[in-house]
Design a protein around this motif. Sequence first.
Motif, PDB file in Angstrom:
ATOM      1  N   ALA A 194      20.207  21.884 -74.074  1.00 46.38           N
ATOM      2  CA  ALA A 194      20.758  20.850 -74.947  1.00 46.38           C
ATOM      3  C   ALA A 194      20.125  19.496 -74.635  1.00 46.38           C
ATOM      4  CB  ALA A 194      22.274  20.788 -74.775  1.00 46.38           C
ATOM      5  N   ARG A 195      19.859  19.280 -73.354  1.00 50.64           N
ATOM      6  CA  ARG A 195      19.230  18.011 -72.970  1.00 50.64           C
ATOM      7  C   ARG A 195      17.878  17.847 -73.658  1.00 50.64           C
ATOM      8  NH1 ARG A 195      19.805  14.379 -69.039  1.00 50.64           N
ATOM      9  NH2 ARG A 195      21.453  15.561 -68.026  1.00 50.64           N
ATOM     10  N   LEU A 196      17.062  18.912 -73.634  1.00 46.02           N
ATOM     11  CA  LEU A 196      15.748  18.840 -74.283  1.00 46.02           C
ATOM     12  C   LEU A 196      15.886  18.722 -75.801  1.00 46.02           C
ATOM     13  CD1 LEU A 196      13.542  21.397 -72.313  1.00 46.02           C
ATOM     14  CD2 LEU A 196      13.066  18.961 -72.665  1.00 46.02           C
ATOM     15  N   ALA A 197      16.855  19.417 -76.372  1.00 47.76           N
ATOM     16  CA  ALA A 197      17.063  19.323 -77.829  1.00 47.76           C
ATOM     17  C   ALA A 197      17.344  17.879 -78.219  1.00 47.76           C
ATOM     18  CB  ALA A 197      18.206  20.241 -78.250  1.00 47.76           C
ATOM     19  N   GLY A 198      18.170  17.208 -77.422  1.00 53.03           N
ATOM     20  CA  GLY A 198      18.455  15.799 -77.694  1.00 53.03           C
ATOM     21  C   GLY A 198      17.226  14.925 -77.566  1.00 53.03           C
ATOM     22  N   ARG A 199      16.396  15.240 -76.568  1.00 52.41           N
ATOM     23  CA  ARG A 199      15.168  14.456 -76.397  1.00 52.41           C
ATOM     24  C   ARG A 199      14.240  14.631 -77.605  1.00 52.41           C
ATOM     25  NH1 ARG A 199      11.738  15.808 -71.189  1.00 52.41           N
ATOM     26  NH2 ARG A 199      13.703  15.190 -70.225  1.00 52.41           N
ATOM     27  N   TYR A 200      14.072  15.886 -78.047  1.00 53.41           N
ATOM     28  CA  TYR A 200      13.216  16.106 -79.215  1.00 53.41           C
ATOM     29  C   TYR A 200      13.803  15.422 -80.454  1.00 53.41           C
ATOM     30  CZ  TYR A 200      10.387  19.549 -76.699  1.00 53.41           C
ATOM     31  OH  TYR A 200       9.531  20.156 -75.810  1.00 53.41           O
ATOM     32  N   ALA A 201      15.118  15.453 -80.585  1.00 53.96           N
ATOM     33  CA  ALA A 201      15.755  14.800 -81.734  1.00 53.96           C
ATOM     34  C   ALA A 201      15.432  13.305 -81.755  1.00 53.96           C
ATOM     35  CB  ALA A 201      17.263  15.029 -81.693  1.00 53.96           C
ATOM     36  N   ARG A 202      15.479  12.694 -80.582  1.00 58.44           N
ATOM     37  CA  ARG A 202      15.167  11.259 -80.503  1.00 58.44           C
ATOM     38  C   ARG A 202      13.698  11.018 -80.807  1.00 58.44           C
ATOM     39  NH1 ARG A 202      18.749  11.923 -76.309  1.00 58.44           N
ATOM     40  NH2 ARG A 202      17.156  12.183 -74.718  1.00 58.44           N
ATOM     41  N   GLN A 203      12.828  11.823 -80.200  1.00 58.89           N
ATOM     42  CA  GLN A 203      11.381  11.622 -80.388  1.00 58.89           C
ATOM     43  C   GLN A 203      10.980  11.816 -81.847  1.00 58.89           C
ATOM     44  OE1 GLN A 203       9.729  14.449 -77.628  1.00 58.89           O
ATOM     45  NE2 GLN A 203       9.889  13.075 -75.867  1.00 58.89           N
ATOM     46  N   ALA A 204      11.645  12.746 -82.522  1.00 54.86           N
ATOM     47  CA  ALA A 204      11.286  13.074 -83.906  1.00 54.86           C
ATOM     48  C   ALA A 204      11.977  12.151 -84.907  1.00 54.86           C
ATOM     49  CB  ALA A 204      11.633  14.535 -84.206  1.00 54.86           C
ATOM     50  N   GLY A 205      12.915  11.362 -84.431  1.00 56.46           N
ATOM     51  CA  GLY A 205      13.601  10.429 -85.331  1.00 56.46           C
ATOM     52  C   GLY A 205      14.451  11.124 -86.383  1.00 56.46           C
ATOM     53  N   VAL A 206      15.128  12.193 -85.996  1.00 55.93           N
ATOM     54  CA  VAL A 206      15.945  12.922 -86.971  1.00 55.93           C
ATOM     55  C   VAL A 206      17.253  12.170 -87.208  1.00 55.93           C
ATOM     56  CG1 VAL A 206      14.943  15.073 -86.141  1.00 55.93           C
ATOM     57  CG2 VAL A 206      17.216  14.398 -85.346  1.00 55.93           C
ATOM     58  N   ALA A 207      17.868  12.465 -88.352  1.00 57.12           N
ATOM     59  CA  ALA A 207      19.111  11.778 -88.694  1.00 57.12           C
ATOM     60  C   ALA A 207      20.315  12.426 -88.022  1.00 57.12           C
ATOM     61  CB  ALA A 207      19.306  11.767 -90.217  1.00 57.12           C
ATOM     62  N   ARG A 208      20.243  13.742 -87.872  1.00 61.63           N
ATOM     63  CA  ARG A 208      21.427  14.466 -87.398  1.00 61.63           C
ATOM     64  C   ARG A 208      20.977  15.668 -86.583  1.00 61.63           C
ATOM     65  NH1 ARG A 208      26.744  16.015 -91.026  1.00 61.63           N
ATOM     66  NH2 ARG A 208      27.765  17.258 -89.417  1.00 61.63           N
ATOM     67  N   LEU A 209      21.731  15.977 -85.547  1.00 61.56           N
ATOM     68  CA  LEU A 209      21.388  17.080 -84.636  1.00 61.56           C
ATOM     69  C   LEU A 209      22.493  18.119 -84.648  1.00 61.56           C
ATOM     70  CD1 LEU A 209      19.687  18.366 -82.324  1.00 61.56           C
ATOM     71  CD2 LEU A 209      20.907  16.845 -80.736  1.00 61.56           C
ATOM     72  N   LEU A 210      22.089  19.365 -84.790  1.00 58.70           N
ATOM     73  CA  LEU A 210      23.033  20.480 -84.718  1.00 58.70           C
ATOM     74  C   LEU A 210      22.527  21.455 -83.659  1.00 58.70           C
ATOM     75  CD1 LEU A 210      25.539  21.921 -85.809  1.00 58.70           C
ATOM     76  CD2 LEU A 210      24.127  22.836 -87.669  1.00 58.70           C
TER      77      LEU A 210
END
Length: 244
Positions: A194-210
Amino acid sequence: MRLTVLGGCGAWPTADQACSGYLVEYDGFRLLVDPGYASLPRLLRHGTVDEVDAVLLSHGHPDHCADLNPLLRARGLSDAPPPPLPVFAPHGAADAVLALDRRNMLADAYALHEFSPGDGMDIGPFRTDTWLLPHFVPNAGIRLATPRSVLAYTGDTGPSPDIEQLAAGADLFLSEATYVERVPDADEPYLLTARLAGRYARQAGVARLLLTHLWPGTDPEAALGAAAFAGPTDVAAPDLVVDL
Ligand SMILES: [Zn+2]
Protein backbone atom coordinates in the motif's frame (compact mmCIF):
# COMPACT_ATOMS: atom_id res chain seq x y z
CA MET A 1 -17.27 5.73 -16.76
CA ARG A 2 -18.54 3.76 -13.81
CA LEU A 3 -16.53 1.20 -11.84
CA THR A 4 -18.38 -1.31 -9.70
CA VAL A 5 -16.17 -3.42 -7.46
CA LEU A 6 -17.26 -7.06 -7.35
CA GLY A 7 -14.39 -8.12 -5.14
CA GLY A 8 -10.88 -7.11 -4.22
CA CYS A 9 -9.50 -9.89 -2.08
CA GLY A 10 -6.03 -11.11 -2.97
CA ALA A 11 -5.16 -14.79 -3.36
CA TRP A 12 -8.42 -16.47 -2.22
CA PRO A 13 -11.96 -15.33 -1.43
CA THR A 14 -13.26 -14.91 2.11
CA ALA A 15 -16.73 -15.19 3.62
CA ASP A 16 -17.28 -11.51 2.94
CA GLN A 17 -15.38 -10.81 -0.23
CA ALA A 18 -14.71 -12.22 -3.67
CA CYS A 19 -11.32 -12.04 -5.33
CA SER A 20 -10.64 -9.44 -8.00
CA GLY A 21 -13.60 -8.48 -10.13
CA TYR A 22 -14.35 -5.10 -11.64
CA LEU A 23 -17.28 -4.11 -13.78
CA VAL A 24 -16.46 -1.05 -15.88
CA GLU A 25 -19.31 0.61 -17.75
CA TYR A 26 -19.44 3.42 -20.25
CA ASP A 27 -22.03 4.41 -22.81
CA GLY A 28 -24.03 1.24 -22.20
CA PHE A 29 -21.05 -1.07 -22.67
CA ARG A 30 -20.20 -3.43 -19.80
CA LEU A 31 -16.61 -4.60 -19.55
CA LEU A 32 -15.75 -7.19 -16.92
CA VAL A 33 -12.14 -6.92 -15.83
CA ASP A 34 -10.54 -9.88 -14.00
CA PRO A 35 -13.36 -12.26 -13.06
CA GLY A 36 -11.56 -13.84 -10.10
CA TYR A 37 -12.79 -16.47 -7.65
CA ALA A 38 -16.36 -15.85 -6.46
CA SER A 39 -16.84 -12.69 -8.51
CA LEU A 40 -19.65 -14.14 -10.64
CA PRO A 41 -22.26 -14.24 -7.83
CA ARG A 42 -21.41 -10.60 -7.12
CA LEU A 43 -21.74 -9.73 -10.80
CA LEU A 44 -25.22 -11.21 -10.81
CA ARG A 45 -26.28 -8.60 -8.26
CA HIS A 46 -25.66 -6.00 -10.93
CA GLY A 47 -27.08 -7.64 -14.04
CA THR A 48 -27.37 -10.84 -16.00
CA VAL A 49 -24.55 -12.80 -17.60
CA ASP A 50 -25.91 -11.84 -21.02
CA GLU A 51 -25.34 -8.18 -20.25
CA VAL A 52 -21.55 -8.54 -20.13
CA ASP A 53 -20.19 -7.21 -23.42
CA ALA A 54 -16.54 -8.20 -23.05
CA VAL A 55 -14.02 -9.60 -20.57
CA LEU A 56 -10.47 -8.36 -20.07
CA LEU A 57 -7.86 -10.30 -18.09
CA SER A 58 -4.72 -8.77 -16.62
CA HIS A 59 -3.06 -12.16 -16.14
CA GLY A 60 -3.74 -15.85 -15.79
CA HIS A 61 -3.76 -16.35 -12.01
CA PRO A 62 -7.07 -17.91 -10.94
CA ASP A 63 -7.83 -15.20 -8.39
CA HIS A 64 -8.14 -12.99 -11.49
CA CYS A 65 -9.85 -15.28 -13.98
CA ALA A 66 -11.36 -18.43 -12.41
CA ASP A 67 -14.96 -17.24 -12.65
CA LEU A 68 -14.67 -16.88 -16.40
CA ASN A 69 -15.61 -20.58 -16.38
CA PRO A 70 -19.02 -20.25 -14.68
CA LEU A 71 -19.69 -17.07 -16.65
CA LEU A 72 -19.17 -18.96 -19.92
CA ARG A 73 -21.17 -21.93 -18.66
CA ALA A 74 -24.07 -19.69 -17.71
CA ARG A 75 -24.04 -18.13 -21.17
CA GLY A 76 -23.13 -21.12 -23.33
CA LEU A 77 -25.37 -23.70 -21.68
CA SER A 78 -28.47 -21.51 -21.47
CA ASP A 79 -31.56 -22.22 -23.56
CA ALA A 80 -30.93 -19.14 -25.69
CA PRO A 81 -27.16 -18.58 -25.76
CA PRO A 82 -26.05 -15.00 -26.40
CA PRO A 83 -23.39 -14.25 -29.01
CA PRO A 84 -19.83 -15.35 -28.23
CA LEU A 85 -18.32 -13.25 -25.46
CA PRO A 86 -15.18 -11.39 -26.52
CA VAL A 87 -12.39 -12.30 -24.09
CA PHE A 88 -9.23 -10.20 -24.21
CA ALA A 89 -6.24 -11.79 -22.47
CA PRO A 90 -2.45 -11.83 -22.60
CA HIS A 91 -1.19 -14.72 -24.73
CA GLY A 92 -1.81 -17.97 -22.87
CA ALA A 93 -3.36 -16.33 -19.80
CA ALA A 94 -6.80 -17.84 -20.40
CA ASP A 95 -5.56 -21.29 -21.42
CA ALA A 96 -5.98 -22.98 -18.04
CA VAL A 97 -9.44 -21.64 -17.23
CA LEU A 98 -10.65 -22.38 -20.76
CA ALA A 99 -9.39 -25.97 -20.41
CA LEU A 100 -11.54 -26.75 -17.37
CA ASP A 101 -14.36 -28.12 -19.50
CA ARG A 102 -14.07 -30.67 -22.25
CA ARG A 103 -12.87 -29.41 -25.57
CA ASN A 104 -15.53 -27.59 -27.58
CA MET A 105 -18.16 -27.63 -24.82
CA LEU A 106 -17.93 -23.85 -24.47
CA ALA A 107 -16.27 -23.14 -27.82
CA ASP A 108 -19.25 -21.13 -29.05
CA ALA A 109 -19.52 -19.16 -25.82
CA TYR A 110 -16.45 -16.98 -26.32
CA ALA A 111 -14.20 -15.36 -28.88
CA LEU A 112 -10.64 -15.15 -27.60
CA HIS A 113 -8.57 -12.09 -28.50
CA GLU A 114 -5.04 -12.57 -27.22
CA PHE A 115 -2.57 -9.71 -26.94
CA SER A 116 0.96 -9.06 -25.81
CA PRO A 117 1.17 -6.76 -22.81
CA GLY A 118 2.36 -3.51 -24.33
CA ASP A 119 -0.25 -3.68 -27.08
CA GLY A 120 -3.06 -1.18 -27.43
CA MET A 121 -6.58 -1.98 -28.60
CA ASP A 122 -10.12 -0.77 -28.64
CA ILE A 123 -12.64 -2.67 -26.52
CA GLY A 124 -16.10 -1.26 -27.15
CA PRO A 125 -15.86 2.43 -26.22
CA PHE A 126 -12.66 1.96 -24.22
CA ARG A 127 -9.30 2.89 -25.67
CA THR A 128 -7.18 0.26 -23.95
CA ASP A 129 -3.44 0.56 -23.47
CA THR A 130 -1.37 -2.06 -21.69
CA TRP A 131 2.05 -2.42 -20.14
CA LEU A 132 4.00 -5.55 -19.29
CA LEU A 133 4.48 -5.29 -15.54
CA PRO A 134 6.59 -7.63 -13.39
CA HIS A 135 4.70 -10.51 -11.81
CA PHE A 136 5.16 -14.27 -11.42
CA VAL A 137 3.45 -14.65 -14.80
CA PRO A 138 3.07 -12.09 -17.60
CA ASN A 139 0.77 -9.35 -16.28
CA ALA A 140 -0.80 -6.49 -18.19
CA GLY A 141 -1.18 -3.16 -16.49
CA ILE A 142 -4.32 -1.71 -18.06
CA ARG A 143 -5.31 1.86 -18.86
CA LEU A 144 -8.92 2.32 -19.96
CA ALA A 145 -9.77 5.67 -21.48
CA THR A 146 -12.97 7.23 -22.73
CA PRO A 147 -13.27 10.79 -24.02
CA ARG A 148 -14.26 11.77 -20.48
CA SER A 149 -12.08 9.85 -18.05
CA VAL A 150 -9.25 7.40 -17.41
CA LEU A 151 -9.06 4.36 -15.16
CA ALA A 152 -5.61 2.82 -14.61
CA TYR A 153 -5.31 -0.68 -13.16
CA THR A 154 -2.10 -2.43 -12.22
CA GLY A 155 -3.27 -6.02 -12.25
CA ASP A 156 -0.69 -7.70 -10.02
CA THR A 157 2.77 -6.21 -10.20
CA GLY A 158 6.02 -5.54 -8.47
CA PRO A 159 7.69 -2.14 -8.56
CA SER A 160 8.21 -0.73 -12.05
CA PRO A 161 8.84 2.70 -13.51
CA ASP A 162 6.13 1.89 -16.05
CA ILE A 163 3.46 2.16 -13.36
CA GLU A 164 3.87 5.93 -13.30
CA GLN A 165 3.27 6.06 -17.05
CA LEU A 166 0.32 3.68 -16.79
CA ALA A 167 -1.35 5.87 -14.18
CA ALA A 168 -0.29 9.33 -15.39
CA GLY A 169 -3.05 11.79 -14.62
CA ALA A 170 -5.67 9.07 -14.22
CA ASP A 171 -9.03 9.91 -12.69
CA LEU A 172 -8.81 6.65 -10.76
CA PHE A 173 -5.78 4.51 -9.99
CA LEU A 174 -6.80 0.98 -9.04
CA SER A 175 -3.64 -0.43 -7.55
CA GLU A 176 -2.82 -3.76 -6.09
CA ALA A 177 -1.58 -3.46 -2.51
CA THR A 178 -1.04 -7.05 -1.49
CA TYR A 179 0.94 -6.04 1.58
CA VAL A 180 0.85 -2.96 3.79
CA GLU A 181 4.45 -1.92 4.33
CA ARG A 182 6.74 -4.66 3.15
CA VAL A 183 6.67 -7.54 0.68
CA PRO A 184 8.43 -10.72 1.83
CA ASP A 185 11.89 -10.81 0.23
CA ALA A 186 11.30 -13.59 -2.30
CA ASP A 187 8.17 -11.92 -3.67
CA GLU A 188 9.41 -8.35 -3.62
CA PRO A 189 9.93 -8.04 -7.41
CA TYR A 190 6.39 -9.24 -8.11
CA LEU A 191 3.97 -7.58 -5.67
CA LEU A 192 3.30 -4.11 -4.23
CA THR A 193 2.59 -2.62 -0.85
CA ALA A 194 0.00 0.00 0.00
CA ARG A 195 2.90 2.32 0.74
CA LEU A 196 4.26 1.91 -2.79
CA ALA A 197 0.78 2.26 -4.31
CA GLY A 198 0.46 5.61 -2.58
CA ARG A 199 3.87 6.68 -3.83
CA TYR A 200 2.98 5.80 -7.42
CA ALA A 201 -0.34 7.61 -7.05
CA ARG A 202 1.48 10.77 -6.00
CA GLN A 203 4.14 10.48 -8.71
CA ALA A 204 1.50 9.91 -11.40
CA GLY A 205 -0.69 12.77 -10.21
CA VAL A 206 -3.86 10.68 -10.08
CA ALA A 207 -7.09 12.14 -8.75
CA ARG A 208 -8.21 9.16 -6.70
CA LEU A 209 -6.65 5.97 -5.36
CA LEU A 210 -8.38 2.65 -4.85
CA LEU A 211 -6.32 -0.05 -3.14
CA THR A 212 -7.14 -3.64 -3.97
CA HIS A 213 -5.85 -7.22 -3.79
CA LEU A 214 -5.06 -6.93 -0.07
CA TRP A 215 -3.89 -10.21 1.40
CA PRO A 216 -6.84 -11.87 3.17
CA GLY A 217 -7.08 -10.61 6.73
CA THR A 218 -5.24 -7.35 6.11
CA ASP A 219 -6.62 -4.39 8.07
CA PRO A 220 -7.96 -1.91 5.48
CA GLU A 221 -7.21 1.02 7.78
CA ALA A 222 -3.57 0.00 7.96
CA ALA A 223 -3.40 -0.09 4.17
CA LEU A 224 -5.02 3.35 3.89
CA GLY A 225 -2.60 4.74 6.44
CA ALA A 226 0.43 3.32 4.67
CA ALA A 227 -0.69 4.70 1.31
CA ALA A 228 -0.69 8.21 2.79
CA PHE A 229 -2.28 9.63 -0.34
CA ALA A 230 -3.66 13.14 0.02
CA GLY A 231 -6.58 12.63 -2.37
CA PRO A 232 -9.63 10.40 -1.94
CA THR A 233 -8.47 6.90 -1.08
CA ASP A 234 -10.49 3.74 -0.54
CA VAL A 235 -9.96 0.03 -0.23
CA ALA A 236 -11.88 -2.06 -2.77
CA ALA A 237 -14.97 -3.53 -1.17
CA PRO A 238 -17.94 -5.41 -2.63
CA ASP A 239 -20.44 -3.19 -4.43
CA LEU A 240 -18.33 -0.05 -4.09
CA VAL A 241 -19.25 2.17 -7.03
CA VAL A 242 -17.02 4.94 -8.35
CA ASP A 243 -18.31 7.29 -11.03
CA LEU A 244 -15.64 8.99 -13.07
ZN1 LIG B 1 -1.32 -12.68 -9.65
